[in-house]
Design an enzyme around this catalytic site. Structure first.
Site, PDB file in Angstrom:
ATOM      1  N   ALA A 152     120.203 -18.586  29.205  1.00 55.77           N
ATOM      2  CA  ALA A 152     119.823 -18.582  27.609  1.00 55.77           C
ATOM      3  C   ALA A 152     120.251 -19.932  27.115  1.00 55.77           C
ATOM      4  O   ALA A 152     121.352 -20.244  26.813  1.00 55.77           O
ATOM      5  CB  ALA A 152     120.838 -17.784  26.929  1.00 55.77           C
ATOM      6  N   GLY A 194     126.803 -22.047  20.711  1.00 56.07           N
ATOM      7  CA  GLY A 194     126.309 -21.278  21.987  1.00 56.07           C
ATOM      8  C   GLY A 194     125.621 -20.076  21.615  1.00 56.07           C
ATOM      9  O   GLY A 194     125.205 -19.863  20.562  1.00 56.07           O
ATOM     10  N   ASN A 195     125.545 -18.940  22.566  1.00 54.79           N
ATOM     11  CA  ASN A 195     125.218 -17.844  22.249  1.00 54.79           C
ATOM     12  C   ASN A 195     125.853 -16.693  23.315  1.00 54.79           C
ATOM     13  O   ASN A 195     126.856 -17.027  24.068  1.00 54.79           O
ATOM     14  CB  ASN A 195     123.750 -17.837  22.733  1.00 54.79           C
ATOM     15  CG  ASN A 195     123.345 -18.107  24.099  1.00 54.79           C
ATOM     16  OD1 ASN A 195     123.588 -17.398  25.292  1.00 54.79           O
ATOM     17  ND2 ASN A 195     122.770 -19.234  24.286  1.00 54.79           N
ATOM     18  N   TYR A 196     125.580 -15.498  22.994  1.00 55.04           N
ATOM     19  CA  TYR A 196     126.383 -14.279  23.784  1.00 55.04           C
ATOM     20  C   TYR A 196     126.016 -14.275  25.060  1.00 55.04           C
ATOM     21  O   TYR A 196     126.519 -12.967  25.827  1.00 55.04           O
ATOM     22  CB  TYR A 196     126.005 -13.220  22.807  1.00 55.04           C
ATOM     23  CG  TYR A 196     126.488 -12.976  21.450  1.00 55.04           C
ATOM     24  CD1 TYR A 196     127.937 -13.162  21.275  1.00 55.04           C
ATOM     25  CD2 TYR A 196     125.917 -12.765  20.390  1.00 55.04           C
ATOM     26  CE1 TYR A 196     128.473 -13.444  20.104  1.00 55.04           C
ATOM     27  CE2 TYR A 196     126.609 -12.899  19.225  1.00 55.04           C
ATOM     28  CZ  TYR A 196     127.756 -13.319  19.097  1.00 55.04           C
ATOM     29  OH  TYR A 196     128.408 -13.156  17.751  1.00 55.04           O
ATOM     30  N   SER A 197     125.131 -14.921  25.919  1.00 55.76           N
ATOM     31  CA  SER A 197     124.790 -14.531  27.264  1.00 55.76           C
ATOM     32  C   SER A 197     125.953 -14.812  28.112  1.00 55.76           C
ATOM     33  O   SER A 197     126.865 -15.465  28.104  1.00 55.76           O
ATOM     34  CB  SER A 197     123.640 -15.850  27.566  1.00 55.76           C
ATOM     35  OG  SER A 197     123.539 -15.689  28.963  1.00 55.76           O
TER      36      SER A 197
END
Ligand code: CTP
Length: 405
Positions: free
Chosen positions: A275, A207-210
Site C-alpha cells: 500500500a 503512512g497508512n494502516y497496511s
C-alpha cells in the site's frame, strides 16, 4: 512411504494420549521418530509407551541425570526433517511465540531449521482468547504451519473449538507438505508489501494502516512452492524466517521503487501487494516542525507509481499482479488499474466486505483479468487467499506456455 526424520514434541494437554497414534502412523510410513516431552506431558502419556512405539529413547531433560549424557537441542533440530508439536498447549504456544527457552522441547524449537508444525489444543475460551490467537498468528507469520484445532466436545465438558486435530489429519498435513509440488522451483518472484512512510520531519510521517500480512502470506506460499522470493517490505511488525525469502526492508515509496526496480529485471513474476503512499511531502524537514500559525498546509507531490513504472518495462515473459483496494465502483476501478498498470490480473478487495482489507487476518478477494469473468472467492484466512492467488498465477503461466493470452 514418507521416510523422513520426524521429531515429535508433546506438551502437557489431555490430547497428549493421541500422540501415541501419531507415532504409530509415522512409523508405518517408514519415518524415524524421536519424541521430546515437556515435563507436564509425562502426566498424560508415559515415556515407556512412546519409547516402545518410536523405538527411540524419549527426551525430556537437557541431560540424562543418570549418566550426564547431553541431549543436544541443536543436533535434534538439525536431525529433523520436520518438527511437529502436538498437542501444543496455550502455555507452550505463548512461549514459542516469545522465544522462551526453559525446556528441551522449546530450545529445540528455537534451534530447528526444518519446517515446524503445531497442533493447538485447549479449552474453547482459551483458544478464542486474543492472547492465544495473537500467538498462533505470530507463529504462522513466522512460517510455522498450524494444524487447526477442531470443534467438538472438550475435556472440560464444554463444546467448541479447541480439540486437537485427529492424528490422521496431522499426519496427512505432513505427508501433503512433503509431497507438495515445487511448482515454482527456479522461478524468481518479486513482492512488494506493507505500507510506506513518507517523512514529514524527524517525528512525523504520512503512512497508512497496511499490516503487510497479505504480501507476506504470498511470499511464504511462493517460498513453500520452491520460488526464490525477493520481498521488498515497508515498515511492518512481521518476522520472516525462510531460506527462500530474501527480505529487503525499506521505509519510503522512493526506497521501495529503487529496490523493486533493481530486482524486477531478474523476476519472472512480480506481485505488487504494497500500500504505497500516493503522495510525499515536497519538503522533508530535518528539524521538527514547530507549531505556529492557526492553519498549516503541507505541500505534497506524487510518489513513484512502482507498479505502473515497472508495468511499462514489463517483458512478455513476465507476469505482473496488482492489488486494488476500493470502496466503490470496485470492478470498474480495478479494470482501470489492470490496463493502466499493465497487470496480468488484479486482486480486488472491497472495503465494504467485512473482514477484508487492512489489518485483518482474513481477506475476501475477486480476481479481475482482461479476458475472463471475475472470479469471486469467499472470506478466507490470508494464508488461504495467498494459495488462491498463487494458484491463479500458476494457471496464467501455464496458459502463456500453451500459447493462450
Ligand atoms: N502501487 C504502486 N505504487 C504506487 C501506488 C500503487 O506500486 N505508488 C500499486 C499497489 O501496490 C497496487 C496497485 O498499484 O498493486 C494499485 O494500488 P492503489 O493504491 O489501489 O491504486 P492507485 O494507483 O494508488 O490509485 P488510487 O489510490 O487513486 O485508487
Amino acid at each position: 512411504m514418507l521416510k523422513k526424520n520426524i521429531l515429535l514434541g508433546i506438551t502437557g494437554g489431555i490430547a497428549a494420549y493421541k500422540a501415541a497414534i501419531i507415532v504409530r502412523l509415522l512409523i508405518k510410513l517408514g519415518c524415524n521418530v524421536k519424541v521430546v516431552l515437556s515435563e507436564k506431558a509425562k502426566h498424560f502419556i508415559t515415556p515407556l509407551t512412546l519409547a516402545t512405539l518410536s523405538k527411540n529413547p524419549i527426551l525430556v531433560d537437557f541431560f540424562d541425570p543418570e549418566n550426564g549424557s547431553w541431549n543436544s537441542h541443536v543436533d535434534l533440530g538439525l536431525w529433523a526433517d520436520a518438527y511437529i508439536i502436538a498437542p501444543a498447549t496455550a502455555n507452550s504456544l505463548s512461549k514459542m511465540a516469545l522465544g522462551v527457552a526453559d525446556n528441551l522441547l522449546l530450545t529445540t524449537y528455537l534451534s530447528a531449521r526444518c519446517p515446524v508444525f503445531f497442533a493447538p489444543t485447549m479449552d474453547l475460551d482459551m483458544y478464542k482468547h486474543p492472547a492465544t490467537q495473537k500467538n498462533i498468528n505470530t507463529l504462522i507469520e513466522r512460517g510455522n504451519i498450524c494444524i487447526e484445532a477442531q470443534s467438538g466436545e472438550l475435556a472440560s465438558g464444554l463444546e467448541g473449538k479447541g480439540r486437537m486435530a485427529e492424528p490422521d489429519t496431522i499426519v496427512r498435513k505432513i505427508t501433503d507438505f512433503f509431497e507438495a509440488k515445487l511448482d515454482f522451483l527456479n522461478k524468481n518472484v518479486l513482492i512488494t508489501a506493507g505500507p510506506t512512510y513518507e517523512h514529514i520531519d524527524p517525528v512525523r510521517f504520512i503512512g497508512n494502516y497496511s499490516s503487510g500480512k497479505m504480501g507476506f502470506a504470498i511470499a511464504q506460499e511462493f517460498a513453500n512452492r520452491g520460488a526464490n522470493v525477493t520481498l521488498v517490505s515497508g515498515p511492518v511488525n512481521i518476522s520472516t524466517i525462510n531460506n527462500n525469502i530474501n527480505r529487503i526492508d525499506v521505509t519510503s515509496a522512493n526506497e521501495m521503487y529503487e529496490q523493486a526496480e533493481k530486482h524486477f529485471h531478474n523476476a519472472n513474476i512480480a506481485v505488487f501487494a504494497a500500500a504505497v503512499a500516493d503522495y510525499m511531502p515536497v519538503i522533508q524537514a530535518d528539524e521538527k516542525i514547530k507549531k505556529s500559525s492557526e492553519n498549516f498546509t503541507l505541500q505534497l507531490k506524487k510518489t513513484p507509481d512502482i507498479a505502473k513504472l515497472l508495468g511499462e518495462i514489463k517483458r512478455n515473459d513476465q507476469i505482473n499482479v496488482g492489488f486494488a483496494l476500493e470502496t466503490n465502483d470496485e470492478v470498474v476501478n480495478a479494470k482501470e488499474k489492470l490496463i493502466k498498470k499493465n497487470f496480468d490480473f488484479v486482486v480486488l478487495n472491497s472495503l465494504k466486505d467485512e473482514g477484508a482489507g487492512f489489518n485483518h487476518d482474513t481477506n475476501k478477494i475477486t480476481i479481475i483479468s482482461n479476458n475472463a469473468k471475475p472470479i469471486m472467492y469467499p472470506l478466507k484466512s490470508k494464508q488461504q487467499v495467498a494459495v488462491d492467488i498463487v494458484n491463479n498465477i500458476f494457471k496464467k503461466i501455464t496458459s502463456i506456455q500453451n500459447g493462450q493470452k
